[in-house]
Design a protein around this motif. Structure first.
Motif, PDB file in Angstrom:
ATOM      1  N   PRO A 101       0.940  -1.369  -0.095  1.00 40.22           N
ATOM      2  CA  PRO A 101      -0.036   0.088   0.005  1.00 40.22           C
ATOM      3  C   PRO A 101       0.962   1.259  -0.049  1.00 40.22           C
ATOM      4  O   PRO A 101       2.078   1.286   0.324  1.00 40.22           O
ATOM      5  CB  PRO A 101      -0.835  -0.091   1.350  1.00 40.22           C
ATOM      6  CG  PRO A 101      -0.022  -1.117   2.286  1.00 40.22           C
ATOM      7  CD  PRO A 101       0.706  -1.816   1.238  1.00 40.22           C
ATOM      8  N   ARG A 128     -11.903   6.872  -3.168  1.00 38.01           N
ATOM      9  CA  ARG A 128     -11.289   6.375  -2.118  1.00 38.01           C
ATOM     10  C   ARG A 128     -12.062   6.855  -0.892  1.00 38.01           C
ATOM     11  O   ARG A 128     -12.598   7.910  -0.766  1.00 38.01           O
ATOM     12  CB  ARG A 128      -9.984   6.765  -1.870  1.00 38.01           C
ATOM     13  CG  ARG A 128      -9.101   6.628  -0.612  1.00 38.01           C
ATOM     14  CD  ARG A 128      -7.707   6.940  -0.794  1.00 38.01           C
ATOM     15  NE  ARG A 128      -6.767   6.342  -1.484  1.00 38.01           N
ATOM     16  CZ  ARG A 128      -5.422   6.577  -1.830  1.00 38.01           C
ATOM     17  NH1 ARG A 128      -4.760   7.612  -0.812  1.00 38.01           N
ATOM     18  NH2 ARG A 128      -4.714   5.932  -2.663  1.00 38.01           N
ATOM     19  N   ILE A 186     -12.346  -4.232   9.626  1.00 37.29           N
ATOM     20  CA  ILE A 186     -11.717  -3.694   8.362  1.00 37.29           C
ATOM     21  C   ILE A 186     -11.640  -4.732   7.347  1.00 37.29           C
ATOM     22  O   ILE A 186     -12.058  -4.377   6.166  1.00 37.29           O
ATOM     23  CB  ILE A 186     -10.295  -3.029   8.640  1.00 37.29           C
ATOM     24  CG1 ILE A 186     -10.168  -2.003   9.515  1.00 37.29           C
ATOM     25  CG2 ILE A 186      -9.580  -3.018   7.458  1.00 37.29           C
ATOM     26  CD1 ILE A 186      -8.887  -1.556  10.155  1.00 37.29           C
ATOM     27  N   ASP A 189     -13.665  -4.746   3.827  1.00 41.19           N
ATOM     28  CA  ASP A 189     -12.978  -4.957   2.391  1.00 41.19           C
ATOM     29  C   ASP A 189     -13.787  -6.131   1.764  1.00 41.19           C
ATOM     30  O   ASP A 189     -13.710  -6.033   0.479  1.00 41.19           O
ATOM     31  CB  ASP A 189     -11.537  -5.714   2.839  1.00 41.19           C
ATOM     32  CG  ASP A 189     -10.906  -6.213   1.712  1.00 41.19           C
ATOM     33  OD1 ASP A 189     -10.160  -5.090   0.992  1.00 41.19           O
ATOM     34  OD2 ASP A 189     -10.730  -7.335   1.383  1.00 41.19           O
ATOM     35  N   ASP A 206     -11.024   2.053  -2.813  1.00 39.79           N
ATOM     36  CA  ASP A 206      -9.805   2.063  -2.166  1.00 39.79           C
ATOM     37  C   ASP A 206     -10.334   2.432  -0.673  1.00 39.79           C
ATOM     38  O   ASP A 206     -11.187   3.315  -0.482  1.00 39.79           O
ATOM     39  CB  ASP A 206      -8.749   2.764  -2.779  1.00 39.79           C
ATOM     40  CG  ASP A 206      -7.990   2.403  -3.947  1.00 39.79           C
ATOM     41  OD1 ASP A 206      -8.287   1.300  -4.278  1.00 39.79           O
ATOM     42  OD2 ASP A 206      -7.091   2.795  -4.506  1.00 39.79           O
ATOM     43  N   PHE A 207      -9.394   2.087   0.281  1.00 37.53           N
ATOM     44  CA  PHE A 207      -9.372   2.477   1.541  1.00 37.53           C
ATOM     45  C   PHE A 207      -8.260   2.989   2.073  1.00 37.53           C
ATOM     46  O   PHE A 207      -7.241   2.620   1.522  1.00 37.53           O
ATOM     47  CB  PHE A 207      -9.493   1.116   2.522  1.00 37.53           C
ATOM     48  CG  PHE A 207     -11.105   0.721   2.686  1.00 37.53           C
ATOM     49  CD1 PHE A 207     -12.103   1.275   1.815  1.00 37.53           C
ATOM     50  CD2 PHE A 207     -11.186  -0.724   2.744  1.00 37.53           C
ATOM     51  CE1 PHE A 207     -13.246   0.604   1.837  1.00 37.53           C
ATOM     52  CE2 PHE A 207     -12.475  -1.239   2.817  1.00 37.53           C
ATOM     53  CZ  PHE A 207     -13.608  -0.528   2.261  1.00 37.53           C
ATOM     54  N   GLU A 208      -8.318   4.075   2.616  1.00 41.73           N
ATOM     55  CA  GLU A 208      -7.104   4.765   3.358  1.00 41.73           C
ATOM     56  C   GLU A 208      -7.171   4.686   4.979  1.00 41.73           C
ATOM     57  O   GLU A 208      -8.440   4.822   5.452  1.00 41.73           O
ATOM     58  CB  GLU A 208      -7.301   6.191   2.932  1.00 41.73           C
ATOM     59  CG  GLU A 208      -6.048   6.981   3.317  1.00 41.73           C
ATOM     60  CD  GLU A 208      -5.904   8.485   2.752  1.00 41.73           C
ATOM     61  OE1 GLU A 208      -5.830   8.592   1.739  1.00 41.73           O
ATOM     62  OE2 GLU A 208      -6.185   9.451   3.581  1.00 41.73           O
ATOM     63  N   MET A 209      -6.227   4.211   5.742  1.00 48.22           N
ATOM     64  CA  MET A 209      -6.247   4.064   7.148  1.00 48.22           C
ATOM     65  C   MET A 209      -5.120   4.900   7.911  1.00 48.22           C
ATOM     66  O   MET A 209      -4.005   4.661   7.348  1.00 48.22           O
ATOM     67  CB  MET A 209      -5.933   2.445   7.484  1.00 48.22           C
ATOM     68  CG  MET A 209      -6.998   1.488   6.786  1.00 48.22           C
ATOM     69  SD  MET A 209      -8.532   1.617   7.885  1.00 48.22           S
ATOM     70  CE  MET A 209      -7.837   1.689   9.433  1.00 48.22           C
ATOM     71  N   LEU A 248      -2.460  -4.882   7.741  1.00 50.05           N
ATOM     72  CA  LEU A 248      -3.344  -4.024   6.917  1.00 50.05           C
ATOM     73  C   LEU A 248      -2.842  -4.264   5.339  1.00 50.05           C
ATOM     74  O   LEU A 248      -3.552  -4.198   4.560  1.00 50.05           O
ATOM     75  CB  LEU A 248      -3.031  -2.668   7.490  1.00 50.05           C
ATOM     76  CG  LEU A 248      -3.657  -2.185   8.637  1.00 50.05           C
ATOM     77  CD1 LEU A 248      -3.478  -0.688   9.023  1.00 50.05           C
ATOM     78  CD2 LEU A 248      -5.288  -2.495   8.628  1.00 50.05           C
ATOM     79  N   VAL A 258      -7.140  -1.916   1.146  1.00 50.67           N
ATOM     80  CA  VAL A 258      -6.320  -0.982   1.944  1.00 50.67           C
ATOM     81  C   VAL A 258      -5.089  -0.690   1.147  1.00 50.67           C
ATOM     82  O   VAL A 258      -4.094  -1.166   1.048  1.00 50.67           O
ATOM     83  CB  VAL A 258      -6.008  -1.586   3.219  1.00 50.67           C
ATOM     84  CG1 VAL A 258      -5.317  -0.580   3.988  1.00 50.67           C
ATOM     85  CG2 VAL A 258      -7.293  -1.852   4.241  1.00 50.67           C
ATOM     86  N   LEU A 278      -1.639   4.068   3.775  1.00 50.02           N
ATOM     87  CA  LEU A 278      -1.586   3.851   5.092  1.00 50.02           C
ATOM     88  C   LEU A 278      -1.141   5.393   5.428  1.00 50.02           C
ATOM     89  O   LEU A 278      -0.209   5.838   5.083  1.00 50.02           O
ATOM     90  CB  LEU A 278      -0.555   3.088   5.472  1.00 50.02           C
ATOM     91  CG  LEU A 278      -0.695   1.631   5.136  1.00 50.02           C
ATOM     92  CD1 LEU A 278       0.398   0.743   5.561  1.00 50.02           C
ATOM     93  CD2 LEU A 278      -2.034   0.966   5.414  1.00 50.02           C
TER      94      LEU A 278
END
Length: 670
Positions: free
Chosen positions: A7, A141, A153, A157, A165-168, A230, A236, A239
């Motif tokens: 990521p 995102r 999470i 997903d 997309d995911f941002e964590m 992650l 994800v 990060l």
């Protein structure tokens, strides 16, 4: 694990030195704010001409830049926001915008923005059904809440649509309240966290029955070595490190640490990288750290009321040396060597002498470092002093090399542009029923209301099942401001159960809750109103709600009187507002630590508050209610179609109410 599957590592930048520090440390992307419309108004932030050079430097090095445009937008802000986005596209072409206000989705596209649109964590995307509603609006995102566990999470997903997309967040400051659900700073003094101006009342000392402490002051989040888990989750893809108000020392050390961890995944270098990264994070001058709710089997408190949770390294305590009976300037005997341009913080945020000062000359360990402070900021002897930013020669040299690279990047002129929003035609709304919104049924019995007032009930399994089918059609069901993945199935069942029982009127306190309803079933098609926790404050947001299927909207309770009165004549849906009652200053998923619910607790200024658990969340209230009833006539004349009163059963030991609040009516939403 190959490099291609990693990521993105996303670094914060509050000023140019921090941007260059992130680049030097190996960040794949940087997020930053502009001079306006940023959720970190206290950061230095950037102009469009500066941004154009930064994007050029990022492109040359295979990196990306995202602009945080994540502020609540007032109606009067819309033209300026559109013009600024149009200039961004023309002059800088950043790779994406991070937005909070749903009205900016249409504004950005109308202004010609061609990059990605990301929804900020302030938008509160918290369950899998939210994702389809979000994707239909063209969002690429989502920044997920910090309160999610690794299991939740993974659940998100599995439900994520293709292309989402995911941002964590993996490191940095935590808020005690859920992002986008905190009105504490705004209610107390008009400085809204939704507009980047939070004064952090959660960091103060509170008292309850002889106990006192910083009950709501959170430690920093640090996922550190658990980024491995992650990185294995397909959606994800970013990060994120928090810290747009931190210095380059913090940015460089934290980004370097996570770069080491990511690059060592799946290699024999992992044990050594893990050790080195942990050492770097210890040197980053942040707060004590926690993993919060990330590991569900190790759910821990995020605050330590008996210990300070301020950032920085304790380097000494204030001393005074008297000369001829008169105290001299304060000084410290530092526990480590101090370097020129190191930044020191005096005391804690809620103390009258709190300040930050630069070190003017090198001071050896145990030497004398004199602090030149303003007379009105003079601390007492014994006040702690913290190192919060370090300017070591090695880092300064690295930044200087990157400054040279930046100087070679393209420069642009950024003349003003013209832009006019295209909004649906406003309507003249007819008066509708008011709402009396209760947290529970009176004496546990169903309620009928009156012809002019519709009973609203906060939805729960108990309330839905306590109301008969005869009364169901006359109830307005209010969904909570935030729903978590472990309760999503329950809420789906409750909605279907209420619809089958004859209910048709629902107030969604997140726009994405529309995903809980069968909108294509004409027989059971619900009448949806966007609730006050949707934070609606401009006509572009109202227009988008109309497209999503909402038939009306409550506006944000944070607005000024001037903004309230101007909004209805610009909107394409009937508008309502919370006119009176107990408005929560914050909603949290974190449990109370050393403070009891349903009992009064007090701020340093003697302000009383109380908290109560509703479902999986803790709601915190001020002891003095909101009351704008005196303005009802002018609000009706301005075009408001409905009003709500939020009713609460008060704790028995709450001090007598001697005042009410008009929130920001007589001020402005800063």
């Amino acid at each position: 694990m190959t490099q291609l599957s990693l990521p993105e590592l996303l670094a914060p930048a509050g000023d140019m030195s921090c941007f260059l520090a992130g680049m030097a440390a190996g960040a794949d992307a940087t997020y930053l704010g502009l001079k306006n419309f940023s959720a970190r108004a206290g950061a230095e932030n950037f102009s469009t001409t500066e941004l154009a050079r930064m994007v050029d430097l990022a492109n040359q090095n295979g990196r990306k830049i995202y602009v945080a445009f994540n502020s609540l937008i007032k109606a009067s802000d819309i033209p300026a926001a559109g013009r600024l986005i149009k200039r961004l596209q023309r002059d800088a072409q950043p790779h994406g915008l991070i937005i909070q206000d749903i009205g900016l989705i249409d504004v950005a596209r109308q202004a010609g923005f061609e990059g990605e649109l990301h929804l900020s964590t302030l938008s509160n995307i918290s369950v899998s059904r939210d994702l389809l509603a979000v994707q239909k609006l063209g969002i690429q995102r989502v920044v997920l809440p910090r309160e999610l566990s690794i299991d939740e999470i993974r659940q998100m997903d599995e439900a994520a649509p293709e292309g989402m997309d995911f941002e964590m967040f993996v490191h940095g400051a935590l808020c005690w309240c859920v992002s986008g659900r905190c009105y504490w700073s705004s209610y107390l003094g008009g400085k809204s966290s939704l507009r980047g101006r939070c004064v952090q009342p959660c960091r103060r000392i509170y008292k309850q029955k002889g106990r006192e402490g910083r009950f709501f002051s959170c430690q920093d989040l640090s996922i550190d070595v658990l980024v491995k888990t992650l990185a294995e989750i397909p959606h994800v893809r970013s990060l994120k490190i928090e810290g747009r108000k931190k210095g380059p020392h913090y940015v460089y050390h934290v980004v370097t640490a996570y770069r080491m961890l990511l690059d060592a995944l799946g290699t024999p270098d992992w044990p050594g990288a893990k050790k080195d990264a942990e050492a770097l994070l210890d040197m980053a001058l942040g707060r004590p750290v926690t993993r919060a709710r990330f590991l569900p089997q190790k759910d821990t408190h995020v605050s330590t009321p008996d210990e300070p949770t301020s950032s920085g390294l304790l380097v000494g305590k204030i001393q005074f040396e008297k000369k001829n009976g008169v105290p001299s300037w304060p000084f410290i005997k530092p526990r480590i060597e101090l370097l020129p341009k190191d930044l020191l913080r005096i005391g804690y945020e809620d103390e009258p002498w709190h300040d930050t000062v630069p070190v003017t000359r090198r001071t050896p360990k145990a030497g004398t470092c004199t602090l030149r402070l303003a007379r009105h900021k003079m601390p007492k002897a014994g006040v702690p002093v913290f190192l919060i930013d370090r300017r070591e020669p090695e880092l300064i040299h690295i930044l200087h090399d990157w400054e040279k690279k930046l100087e070679k990047c393209r420069t642009v002129e950024s003349p003003l542009v013209e832009w006019t929003p295209h909004l649906p035609k406003p309507i003249r709304a007819r008066r509708q029923q008011d709402y009396l919104v209760r947290s529970s049924l009176p004496q546990g019995r169903e309620t009928r209301g009156s012809r002019s007032v519709m009973t609203g009930l906060w939805m729960s399994a108990n309330s839905v099942r306590a109301v008969s089918r005869t009364v169901m059609p006359r109830i307005s069901w209010w969904l909570p401001p935030v729903i978590w993945p472990d309760e999503e199935a329950l809420w789906q069942r409750l909605v279907i159960e209420a619809l089958r029982g004859g209910s048709r009127h629902f107030v969604c306190n997140s726009p994405w809750q529309v995903g809980l309803f069968p909108m294509d079933d004409e027989k059971r098609r619900p009448h949806l109103v966007a609730g006050p926790f949707c934070n609606i404050s401009n006509p572009a947001a109202v227009a988008l709600l109309a497209r999503m299927g909402f038939e009306g909207a409550f506006v944000s309770p944070e607005m000024s009187g001037e903004d309230y009165l101007a909004l209805p004549r610009q909107c394409c849906l009937p508008l309502g507002m919370v006119l009176s009652g107990y408005w929560p200053v914050g909603i949290s998923r974190h449990g109370m630590n050393q403070v009891k619910a349903n009992e009064a607790f007090f701020s340093p200024k003697g302000e009383a508050f109380w908290a109560r658990n509703y479902g999986h969340n803790l709601w915190m209230y001020p002891a003095w209610p909101l009351d704008l009833s005196a303005h009802r006539q002018e609000l009706e004349a301005a075009g408001y179609a409905f009003f709500a009163r939020l009713d609460e059963n008060l704790p028995p030991n709450l001090p007598p109410t001697r005042r009410t609040s008009d929130f920001n009516w007589n001020g402005s939403l800063l």
